[in-house]
Every structure is written in C-alpha cells, then in structure tokens.
Design an enzyme around this catalytic site. Sequence first.
Site, PDB file in Angstrom:
ATOM      1  N   GLY A  41     -18.741  14.928   5.538  1.00  0.00           N
ATOM      2  CA  GLY A  41     -18.158  14.106   4.469  1.00  0.00           C
ATOM      3  C   GLY A  41     -19.101  13.057   3.909  1.00  0.00           C
ATOM      4  N   VAL A 238     -19.090  -9.043 -14.993  1.00  0.00           N
ATOM      5  CA  VAL A 238     -19.946  -8.152 -15.780  1.00  0.00           C
ATOM      6  C   VAL A 238     -19.121  -7.695 -16.977  1.00  0.00           C
ATOM      7  CG1 VAL A 238     -21.102  -5.905 -15.806  1.00  0.00           C
ATOM      8  CG2 VAL A 238     -21.340  -7.424 -13.824  1.00  0.00           C
ATOM      9  N   GLY A 272     -16.046  -0.685  -5.318  1.00  0.00           N
ATOM     10  CA  GLY A 272     -14.963  -0.085  -4.552  1.00  0.00           C
ATOM     11  C   GLY A 272     -14.977   1.431  -4.648  1.00  0.00           C
ATOM     12  N   ASP A 313      -9.628   8.202   4.021  1.00  0.00           N
ATOM     13  CA  ASP A 313      -9.792   7.387   2.813  1.00  0.00           C
ATOM     14  C   ASP A 313      -8.785   7.739   1.725  1.00  0.00           C
ATOM     15  OD1 ASP A 313     -11.962   6.160   3.957  1.00  0.00           O
ATOM     16  OD2 ASP A 313     -13.389   6.709   2.386  1.00  0.00           O
ATOM     17  N   ALA A 321     -14.946   5.127   8.507  1.00  0.00           N
ATOM     18  CA  ALA A 321     -15.031   6.435   9.157  1.00  0.00           C
ATOM     19  C   ALA A 321     -14.208   6.474  10.450  1.00  0.00           C
ATOM     20  CB  ALA A 321     -16.490   6.747   9.451  1.00  0.00           C
ATOM     21  N   HIS A 322     -14.287   5.407  11.250  1.00  0.00           N
ATOM     22  CA  HIS A 322     -13.594   5.441  12.549  1.00  0.00           C
ATOM     23  C   HIS A 322     -12.084   5.363  12.373  1.00  0.00           C
ATOM     24  CE1 HIS A 322     -15.359   1.515  11.618  1.00  0.00           C
ATOM     25  NE2 HIS A 322     -14.221   0.980  12.045  1.00  0.00           N
ATOM     26  N   HIS A 445     -26.690 -11.439  32.355  1.00  0.00           N
ATOM     27  CA  HIS A 445     -27.622 -12.446  31.831  1.00  0.00           C
ATOM     28  C   HIS A 445     -29.039 -11.887  31.836  1.00  0.00           C
ATOM     29  CE1 HIS A 445     -29.483 -16.315  31.079  1.00  0.00           C
ATOM     30  NE2 HIS A 445     -30.329 -16.027  32.062  1.00  0.00           N
TER      31      HIS A 445
HETATM   32  C1  LIG Z   1     -22.845   3.965   1.339  1.00  0.00           C
HETATM   33  C2  LIG Z   1     -21.674   4.006   2.286  1.00  0.00           C
HETATM   34  C3  LIG Z   1     -21.803   3.473   3.547  1.00  0.00           C
HETATM   35  C4  LIG Z   1     -20.748   3.525   4.437  1.00  0.00           C
HETATM   36  N1  LIG Z   1     -20.913   2.993   5.682  1.00  0.00           N
HETATM   37  C5  LIG Z   1     -19.903   3.038   6.561  1.00  0.00           C
HETATM   38  C6  LIG Z   1     -20.067   2.530   7.880  1.00  0.00           C
HETATM   39  O1  LIG Z   1     -21.137   2.044   8.243  1.00  0.00           O
HETATM   40  N2  LIG Z   1     -19.029   2.617   8.735  1.00  0.00           N
HETATM   41  C7  LIG Z   1     -17.828   3.156   8.362  1.00  0.00           C
HETATM   42  O2  LIG Z   1     -16.914   3.204   9.176  1.00  0.00           O
HETATM   43  N3  LIG Z   1     -17.639   3.640   7.117  1.00  0.00           N
HETATM   44  C8  LIG Z   1     -18.642   3.607   6.219  1.00  0.00           C
HETATM   45  N4  LIG Z   1     -18.466   4.131   4.966  1.00  0.00           N
HETATM   46  C9  LIG Z   1     -17.140   4.685   4.620  1.00  0.00           C
HETATM   47  C10 LIG Z   1     -16.969   6.080   5.216  1.00  0.00           C
HETATM   48  O3  LIG Z   1     -18.008   6.907   4.745  1.00  0.00           O
HETATM   49  C11 LIG Z   1     -15.618   6.650   4.833  1.00  0.00           C
HETATM   50  O4  LIG Z   1     -14.608   5.737   5.193  1.00  0.00           O
HETATM   51  C12 LIG Z   1     -15.356   7.957   5.571  1.00  0.00           C
HETATM   52  O5  LIG Z   1     -16.341   8.903   5.234  1.00  0.00           O
HETATM   53  C13 LIG Z   1     -13.969   8.507   5.207  1.00  0.00           C
HETATM   54  O6  LIG Z   1     -13.771   9.711   5.843  1.00  0.00           O
HETATM   55  P1  LIG Z   1     -12.801  10.829   5.236  1.00  0.00           P
HETATM   56  O7  LIG Z   1     -12.877  11.987   6.164  1.00  0.00           O
HETATM   57  O8  LIG Z   1     -11.494  10.236   4.926  1.00  0.00           O
HETATM   58  O9  LIG Z   1     -13.444  11.204   3.823  1.00  0.00           O
HETATM   59  P2  LIG Z   1     -14.881  11.694   3.392  1.00  0.00           P
HETATM   60  O10 LIG Z   1     -15.909  11.333   4.373  1.00  0.00           O
HETATM   61  O11 LIG Z   1     -15.057  11.230   1.994  1.00  0.00           O
HETATM   62  O12 LIG Z   1     -14.765  13.267   3.433  1.00  0.00           O
HETATM   63  C14 LIG Z   1     -13.976  13.989   2.558  1.00  0.00           C
HETATM   64  C15 LIG Z   1     -14.624  15.322   2.315  1.00  0.00           C
HETATM   65  O13 LIG Z   1     -13.693  16.146   1.602  1.00  0.00           O
HETATM   66  C16 LIG Z   1     -14.411  16.965   0.712  1.00  0.00           C
HETATM   67  N5  LIG Z   1     -13.487  17.416  -0.333  1.00  0.00           N
HETATM   68  C17 LIG Z   1     -12.902  16.671  -1.302  1.00  0.00           C
HETATM   69  N6  LIG Z   1     -12.060  17.430  -2.033  1.00  0.00           N
HETATM   70  C18 LIG Z   1     -12.110  18.680  -1.501  1.00  0.00           C
HETATM   71  C19 LIG Z   1     -11.451  19.899  -1.804  1.00  0.00           C
HETATM   72  N7  LIG Z   1     -10.555  19.970  -2.773  1.00  0.00           N
HETATM   73  N8  LIG Z   1     -11.755  20.977  -1.054  1.00  0.00           N
HETATM   74  C20 LIG Z   1     -12.660  20.905  -0.035  1.00  0.00           C
HETATM   75  N9  LIG Z   1     -13.297  19.780   0.290  1.00  0.00           N
HETATM   76  C21 LIG Z   1     -13.021  18.683  -0.424  1.00  0.00           C
HETATM   77  C22 LIG Z   1     -15.523  16.062   0.198  1.00  0.00           C
HETATM   78  O14 LIG Z   1     -16.617  16.838  -0.267  1.00  0.00           O
HETATM   79  C23 LIG Z   1     -15.868  15.255   1.447  1.00  0.00           C
HETATM   80  O15 LIG Z   1     -16.967  15.814   2.127  1.00  0.00           O
HETATM   81  C24 LIG Z   1     -19.520   4.120   4.058  1.00  0.00           C
HETATM   82  C25 LIG Z   1     -19.381   4.675   2.780  1.00  0.00           C
HETATM   83  C26 LIG Z   1     -20.435   4.618   1.908  1.00  0.00           C
HETATM   84  C27 LIG Z   1     -20.286   5.230   0.540  1.00  0.00           C
END
Ligand SMILES: Cc1cc2nc3c(=O)[nH]c(=O)nc-3n(C[C@H](O)[C@H](O)[C@H](O)COP(=O)(O)OP(=O)(O)OC[C@H]3O[C@@H](n4cnc5c(N)ncnc54)[C@H](O)[C@@H]3O)c2cc1C
Length: 466
Positions: A41, A238, A272, A313, A321-322, A445
């Site tokens: 993801g 902005v 965001g 998300d 992520a967690h 320590h």
């Molecule tokens: C620059 C950046 C830094 C970050 N750093 C952190 C961090 O340090 N720690 C942290 O906890 N979080 C961090 N995040 C947030 C974190 O990446 C997300 O909260 C997390 O990835 C969410 O997981 P998810 O599985 O809900 O969604 P995602 O990781 O967004 O995964 C969803 C997946 O679904 C796929 N998808 C979408 N629609 C379809 C479809 N119709 N069919 C098949 N596949 C599909 C997408 O391609 C994607 O790969 C960061 C985010 C960004 C942008």
Amino acid sequence: MSEKFQAVVIGGGPGGYVCAIRLAQLGIKTACIESRGSLGGTCLNVGCIPSKSLLNLSENFLKVKNFANLGIEVDKVKLNLEKMMKNKNKAVTVLTKGVEFLFKKNKVTYFKGTGSFKSPNQISIIDDKKTEVIIETEKTIISTGSESESLPGVKFDEKVILSSTGALSLKSVPKKMIIVGGGYIGLEMGSVWSRLGSEVHVIEFLDHITPGMDKEISKEFMKILKKQGINFHMQTKVEAIKNNKTSVKVSLLDKNGKKSELACNVVLISVGRKANTKNLKLNSIGVLLDEKKRIKINKNFETNVKNIYAIGDVIEGPMLAHKAEEEGIAVAELIAGQSGHVNYDVIPGVVYTSPEVAAVGKTEEQLQSLGTKYKVGKFPFIANSRAKAINETEGFVKILADEKTDKVLGVHIIGSHAGEMIAEMTVAMEFGASSEDIARTCHAHPTFSEAVKEAALSVDKRAIHS
Ligand SMILES: Cc1cc2nc3c(=O)[nH]c(=O)nc-3n(C[C@H](O)[C@H](O)[C@H](O)COP(=O)(O)OP(=O)(O)OC[C@H]3O[C@@H](n4cnc5c(N)ncnc54)[C@H](O)[C@@H]3O)c2cc1C
C-alpha cells in the site's frame, strides 16, 4: 466458473495485507486484490518506509557534515542523491516482496488489478491489460486506503507541484521548496530536503503546527525546527499557486490581510489525505459514505451492506499504518467468530523528524475540554545522562495522569528515540498503569528511557535528577 473465496480483501496496504494474512491463519480461504502492482500500500511504497529511509539517510548526511565539531574529521562530504534514492527504493522493494512471500506462506491468493463490486458477493478484477476476472466471495473487506488531497483547482504534476509521492523521488535538491501545510508528512519531507540543502518554507493556516498534537510539545517542536533552518509562515493562507513549469509562484494572505508572493522551485502540497473509494462502484451495491466521504461502518467494521466490511484509511480515525493493521486483525477475528477489538484510546503516533515526537493517549487540551482533572509530570533530556553523553539533549517527556486515580491518561515525548520509547508507555496504558507503576519500574542506565521514569516520578514532584 468463477473462483470462490470465503473472504476477499480489496487493497493490499497495511490494513488489507495484514487482514488477509490473519484471515488465512484462521483457516478462511482468502484472496487479496491490489491495483498498484506491488503489495504494502501507501505505507510501504510511497509512505512510511521510503520517507523513513530518506529521513535516516539525510540525517546521517547532516551528522557526518557536522562530525568535525565532535572531533571526527572527514575529508569531504558529498551528496549522491541518485544513490540515496536507490537505497530508498531497495528498502521498498525488499519489503513489498516480503509481503508477497508472506501471502504465499499463508496461502493468500494475490490478484493484481483493480477490484470493484459487481454485486455484494461478486468482485470484478481488471488488470493492467484490461483483462477482467470475476471472483465470488462470502465476505469482502474494503481496505483501499487514501490518497493525497490537493488545493481546489491545483493539480499535482509531481515535477514542480508535488504530493508526498513526488517529494519522495526528486531527482535533484530543489534550491527553494514551499510546503503547504504544517502536518507531520510535510514536516518530515521538509526536514529531509532542508538537510540535503533546500531552503524550506512551511505555510500554515493555523497558529501552530501538527494539529491535534499537545500544544506545549507542538510549540517546542516548531522552535527546534526553526533552529534547524526551516522557515514558518503561520496564520497564512495560500490563495493561488501558479505553475510556470520550471518554477512556482505562491500567493499568500496573512492574518492581517497582507498579500505577498513567494517563488520557489517546487511546492509540496501536504494538506491532508482523502479516503479512496473511487473505483469500487460502491453506488451499485448501496454502501454508504459519511460526511467526509469515508466508508461508514459500525463498531464491528460492518458497512450498511451485509457481509461487507471496511478498515484503515478509508474509514474514520487517524490515518496511520498501525491503526489500519490493528483493524485488519480485529475484523478478521470478528469474521472468524472471535472477539477482535481495537482500543482507539491507546494508538501511538510518531513524527520521525530529528528529534522525534511521539504521543499516546490524551493531550492536555483534550483533558481540559473533557473536564478531566489531571496531574503533569515532566522531565527534560538535558538532565538525562545518556542524552548528555551523546549530545542529543533537546526535548522532554510529559506524562499526564488522572488527579485522583493516578492512571496514565497521556504521554508526550519530544526527543531522540521518542518513537521507540512511546511503546513502553503504550503497553503501560493498555494495562491501565498508574504513573506510580512507571516510577517504580527499574529502567536501565544510562538510557533515554530513564527520562520516562523521571517524568513519572515528577508527576508526584519527586524526580531525582531535576
Ligand atoms: C509520505 C507518507 C508518510 C507516512 N508515514 C507514516 C508513518 O510513519 N507511520 C504511519 O503509521 N503512517 C504513515 N503514513 C500513513 C500510512 O501510509 C497509511 O495510514 C496506511 O498506509 C494506511 O493503510 P491502508 O491499508 O488503510 O491503505 P493504503 O496503504 O493506502 O493501501 C490501500 C491500497 O489499496 C489499493 N487500492 C485502492 N483501490 C483499489 C481497488 N479498487 N482495487 C485494488 N486495490 C486498490 C491501493 O493501490 C493501495 O495500495 C504515511 C503516509 C504518507 C503518504
């Protein structure tokens, strides 16, 4: 005839892939559909992992440049950005391939393509050659994540107008970078490029950075980032962004109504992220969204359509992520008839700048608005022996505990290794610890974590070293 599964997960991010593995572990025949061509993801491909790789490499670059002050003389320090990017890409590839391996190990069927609903029990998968496969499923878990939001009328070209994805792959160090939005993603990326040599300007609408963070920590954080050379334009809006292909002009309006213009080589829009539901054809099966266009669920992650669930998300809550992973595990266990559960009161958050900022539980502002009476214990790293020994003395630990029961309600740390130290307090809070429990726990320590113990002692004004 179409292949049948007991569960199908749409989206292979941390929410989706973890959910698929847990479902398979529980004996459920599971498939996972991912459209981007690799698993993991946003997090593994264009989020947590590449950003942390660049944060670490750029921090090392800066450290080596400053080694002479510590008595280590290095002849010449030179940046090879191409190599740095290759290193980052390698980390991403190794980890995404690792998830593929875990799918094989756990017998999760992996479909590469875009998933959408034909009916509540039928999912269409269209791959990049436009070939369609239809599979049948008893339960579907939507975990399609989120994508970067832009400003109205402004399009990312990922060359001069960047989302975080573009900011993770620049081919050269921009002379001047404007970051719209003072949230954690913008500040992490700003730190990377500032360390590598960019002049960084952050434009923030509010009077403080990192909204939602404990205000005292946020203030200290901004002070430290300013010292590192990042420029802040607070309470500034902005109004327009003009893309001149090789440069950008940003029109600003400050709180006194004064207009100005700032030119730069690239602008990162970091205002965001929005839930990603666009290709799912949710309308066709009647899945409802909330007012912020996220999928609406109940406490068991069920949407309004039977047997369709959503996590990560794409639903309400912190975009982390967690958090997505915990929800993935909880929903898998609920589907298997177990009692999966996520404790939303104890979800840590970390900003991986230098120093790091980490928090779990309530901020002072939240406790005040809830009318909860609390005690505060604080301890500065300047008084911590390990921090002193290695010259990393910025920041402090702050513990908030219930005034009557002493139960820990929130912990906020700004300092080196804050992201690792917060785990101790997360476990403590899961177990309902009091500040006295932490204060009476022996800490090794010399470690940074002794500052956590001292902050706990300080809740009852008995810190030893300050
Ligand atoms: C620059 C950046 C830094 C970050 N750093 C952190 C961090 O340090 N720690 C942290 O906890 N979080 C961090 N995040 C947030 C974190 O990446 C997300 O909260 C997390 O990835 C969410 O997981 P998810 O599985 O809900 O969604 P995602 O990781 O967004 O995964 C969803 C997946 O679904 C796929 N998808 C979408 N629609 C379809 C479809 N119709 N069919 C098949 N596949 C599909 C997408 O391609 C994607 O790969 C960061 C985010 C960004 C942008």
